[in-house]
Design a protein around this motif. Sequence first.
Motif, PDB file in Angstrom:
ATOM      1  N   ASN A  93     -45.574 107.825  20.612  1.00 43.81           N
ATOM      2  CA  ASN A  93     -44.644 106.759  20.334  1.00 43.81           C
ATOM      3  C   ASN A  93     -43.695 106.489  21.525  1.00 43.81           C
ATOM      4  O   ASN A  93     -43.539 105.339  21.975  1.00 43.81           O
ATOM      5  CB  ASN A  93     -43.833 107.250  19.114  1.00 43.81           C
ATOM      6  CG  ASN A  93     -43.090 106.162  18.430  1.00 43.81           C
ATOM      7  OD1 ASN A  93     -43.427 104.994  18.570  1.00 43.81           O
ATOM      8  ND2 ASN A  93     -42.043 106.548  17.701  1.00 43.81           N
ATOM      9  N   LEU A  94     -43.112 107.562  22.039  1.00 40.98           N
ATOM     10  CA  LEU A  94     -42.169 107.411  23.156  1.00 40.98           C
ATOM     11  C   LEU A  94     -42.904 107.039  24.444  1.00 40.98           C
ATOM     12  O   LEU A  94     -42.404 106.244  25.240  1.00 40.98           O
ATOM     13  CB  LEU A  94     -41.357 108.691  23.357  1.00 40.98           C
ATOM     14  CG  LEU A  94     -40.393 109.032  22.220  1.00 40.98           C
ATOM     15  CD1 LEU A  94     -39.545 110.248  22.581  1.00 40.98           C
ATOM     16  CD2 LEU A  94     -39.479 107.849  21.888  1.00 40.98           C
ATOM     17  N   LEU A  95     -44.102 107.588  24.600  1.00 42.28           N
ATOM     18  CA  LEU A  95     -44.868 107.263  25.801  1.00 42.28           C
ATOM     19  C   LEU A  95     -45.228 105.771  25.804  1.00 42.28           C
ATOM     20  O   LEU A  95     -45.093 105.091  26.828  1.00 42.28           O
ATOM     21  CB  LEU A  95     -46.132 108.134  25.866  1.00 42.28           C
ATOM     22  CG  LEU A  95     -46.998 107.915  27.089  1.00 42.28           C
ATOM     23  CD1 LEU A  95     -46.232 108.182  28.388  1.00 42.28           C
ATOM     24  CD2 LEU A  95     -48.237 108.819  27.037  1.00 42.28           C
ATOM     25  N   ASP A  96     -45.648 105.245  24.650  1.00 40.42           N
ATOM     26  CA  ASP A  96     -45.973 103.809  24.556  1.00 40.42           C
ATOM     27  C   ASP A  96     -44.753 102.963  24.910  1.00 40.42           C
ATOM     28  O   ASP A  96     -44.847 101.974  25.633  1.00 40.42           O
ATOM     29  CB  ASP A  96     -46.420 103.450  23.132  1.00 40.42           C
ATOM     30  CG  ASP A  96     -47.835 103.940  22.868  1.00 40.42           C
ATOM     31  OD1 ASP A  96     -48.509 104.344  23.840  1.00 40.42           O
ATOM     32  OD2 ASP A  96     -48.249 103.939  21.691  1.00 40.42           O
ATOM     33  N   PRO A 104     -41.585 105.667  34.309  1.00 34.35           N
ATOM     34  CA  PRO A 104     -42.430 106.870  34.220  1.00 34.35           C
ATOM     35  C   PRO A 104     -41.850 107.904  33.248  1.00 34.35           C
ATOM     36  O   PRO A 104     -40.632 108.117  33.214  1.00 34.35           O
ATOM     37  CB  PRO A 104     -42.413 107.425  35.647  1.00 34.35           C
ATOM     38  CG  PRO A 104     -41.916 106.332  36.513  1.00 34.35           C
ATOM     39  CD  PRO A 104     -41.067 105.442  35.669  1.00 34.35           C
ATOM     40  N   LEU A 105     -42.739 108.511  32.484  1.00 33.36           N
ATOM     41  CA  LEU A 105     -42.316 109.549  31.533  1.00 33.36           C
ATOM     42  C   LEU A 105     -43.153 110.807  31.780  1.00 33.36           C
ATOM     43  O   LEU A 105     -44.363 110.728  31.949  1.00 33.36           O
ATOM     44  CB  LEU A 105     -42.510 109.037  30.107  1.00 33.36           C
ATOM     45  CG  LEU A 105     -42.064 109.959  28.964  1.00 33.36           C
ATOM     46  CD1 LEU A 105     -41.570 109.139  27.759  1.00 33.36           C
ATOM     47  CD2 LEU A 105     -43.166 110.897  28.505  1.00 33.36           C
ATOM     48  N   ILE A 106     -42.472 111.928  31.828  1.00 31.33           N
ATOM     49  CA  ILE A 106     -43.149 113.220  32.004  1.00 31.33           C
ATOM     50  C   ILE A 106     -42.935 114.012  30.715  1.00 31.33           C
ATOM     51  O   ILE A 106     -41.814 114.441  30.432  1.00 31.33           O
ATOM     52  CB  ILE A 106     -42.576 113.989  33.216  1.00 31.33           C
ATOM     53  CG1 ILE A 106     -42.693 113.140  34.498  1.00 31.33           C
ATOM     54  CG2 ILE A 106     -43.284 115.331  33.383  1.00 31.33           C
ATOM     55  CD1 ILE A 106     -41.947 113.701  35.707  1.00 31.33           C
ATOM     56  N   PRO A 107     -43.991 114.192  29.923  1.00 32.49           N
ATOM     57  CA  PRO A 107     -43.798 114.896  28.662  1.00 32.49           C
ATOM     58  C   PRO A 107     -43.936 116.405  28.821  1.00 32.49           C
ATOM     59  O   PRO A 107     -44.659 116.876  29.704  1.00 32.49           O
ATOM     60  CB  PRO A 107     -44.946 114.356  27.797  1.00 32.49           C
ATOM     61  CG  PRO A 107     -46.034 114.090  28.769  1.00 32.49           C
ATOM     62  CD  PRO A 107     -45.363 113.695  30.070  1.00 32.49           C
ATOM     63  N   GLY A 108     -43.273 117.140  27.964  1.00 30.78           N
ATOM     64  CA  GLY A 108     -43.440 118.585  27.926  1.00 30.78           C
ATOM     65  C   GLY A 108     -44.715 118.927  27.178  1.00 30.78           C
ATOM     66  O   GLY A 108     -45.005 118.331  26.142  1.00 30.78           O
ATOM     67  N   ILE A 115     -52.165 118.953  26.492  1.00 32.68           N
ATOM     68  CA  ILE A 115     -52.528 118.502  27.844  1.00 32.68           C
ATOM     69  C   ILE A 115     -53.607 117.413  27.736  1.00 32.68           C
ATOM     70  O   ILE A 115     -53.544 116.375  28.398  1.00 32.68           O
ATOM     71  CB  ILE A 115     -53.040 119.683  28.705  1.00 32.68           C
ATOM     72  CG1 ILE A 115     -51.913 120.688  28.918  1.00 32.68           C
ATOM     73  CG2 ILE A 115     -53.582 119.186  30.048  1.00 32.68           C
ATOM     74  CD1 ILE A 115     -52.359 122.012  29.523  1.00 32.68           C
ATOM     75  N   MET A 116     -54.593 117.644  26.858  1.00 33.39           N
ATOM     76  CA  MET A 116     -55.680 116.666  26.716  1.00 33.39           C
ATOM     77  C   MET A 116     -55.164 115.334  26.184  1.00 33.39           C
ATOM     78  O   MET A 116     -55.564 114.268  26.641  1.00 33.39           O
ATOM     79  CB  MET A 116     -56.783 117.234  25.821  1.00 33.39           C
ATOM     80  CG  MET A 116     -57.536 118.336  26.548  1.00 33.39           C
ATOM     81  SD  MET A 116     -58.888 119.023  25.601  1.00 33.39           S
ATOM     82  CE  MET A 116     -60.043 117.658  25.628  1.00 33.39           C
ATOM     83  N   LYS A 117     -54.266 115.409  25.208  1.00 33.66           N
ATOM     84  CA  LYS A 117     -53.702 114.156  24.653  1.00 33.66           C
ATOM     85  C   LYS A 117     -52.960 113.382  25.732  1.00 33.66           C
ATOM     86  O   LYS A 117     -53.114 112.174  25.877  1.00 33.66           O
ATOM     87  CB  LYS A 117     -52.702 114.487  23.530  1.00 33.66           C
ATOM     88  CG  LYS A 117     -53.337 114.603  22.185  1.00 33.66           C
ATOM     89  CD  LYS A 117     -52.248 114.666  21.128  1.00 33.66           C
ATOM     90  CE  LYS A 117     -52.813 115.299  19.881  1.00 33.66           C
ATOM     91  NZ  LYS A 117     -51.845 116.028  19.098  1.00 33.66           N
ATOM     92  N   ALA A 118     -52.114 114.100  26.481  1.00 35.64           N
ATOM     93  CA  ALA A 118     -51.320 113.426  27.513  1.00 35.64           C
ATOM     94  C   ALA A 118     -52.233 112.842  28.589  1.00 35.64           C
ATOM     95  O   ALA A 118     -52.028 111.723  29.061  1.00 35.64           O
ATOM     96  CB  ALA A 118     -50.329 114.414  28.129  1.00 35.64           C
TER      97      ALA A 118
END
Length: 208
Positions: A93-96, A104-108, A115-118
């Motif tokens: 949601n936040l990435l979209d 740019p967004l860097i998720p934890g 990792i695969m989802k990101a």
Amino acid sequence: MSIFNIINEAKLIPLTTITSREDVEPLCEVLVEASIPLIEITLRHKRTLDIIDEFNKFPEVHLGVGTVRSKSHIDLAINASASFLITPGYSENLLDYAKQKNIPLIPGVQTPSEIMKANEAGLSTLKFFPAELSGGVDRLKAYKSVFSDIKFIPTGGITNGNALSYLALDNVIAVGASALISPDLINSKSWSEIKNNLKESKELINKS
Ligand code: 3PG
């Protein structure tokens, strides 16, 4: 230069929480004096939400906004001219929303599934959090062969004592650490101590 190149060159993302508008200027000054071009300000305090726009006055410091957990946090970060966002975990949601807003967004992430989802969502630079509690250097070594195209920014428990073992891994581009700019140092306005901490870490990293 892209923010990822800047992070890659700096190898260090100092992070802190700031609750007072008047602290932003001296903080940016010591960052510049220590030749550290970026900072992550975490949104962990209500007062930070009111004052983060003060960073607009200091474009020489690339602002990362961390602990982003909602769309309104993203709006605030954009309003403060942030260069990047960091979320503690992975949120589609936040990435979209960040993509829509072109920031740019860097998720934890911690697990292979995250990792695969990101990565499926197009990201290849991820925060590894909480690094020390999640298996630290050994876990990242294990990720190297499986996720050879993914770069990590370990954060959580990083100190001058262990930063170099992370940075020695070729899937690590930088480390994030709050230890250099603790809330106590900010509250006591110990700007020269903060500057020394930043310089010391930078020298340590440069020598490695
Ligand atoms: C973070 O938000 O990334 C972590 O709280 C930082 O961890 P640290 O305080 O151990 O550096």
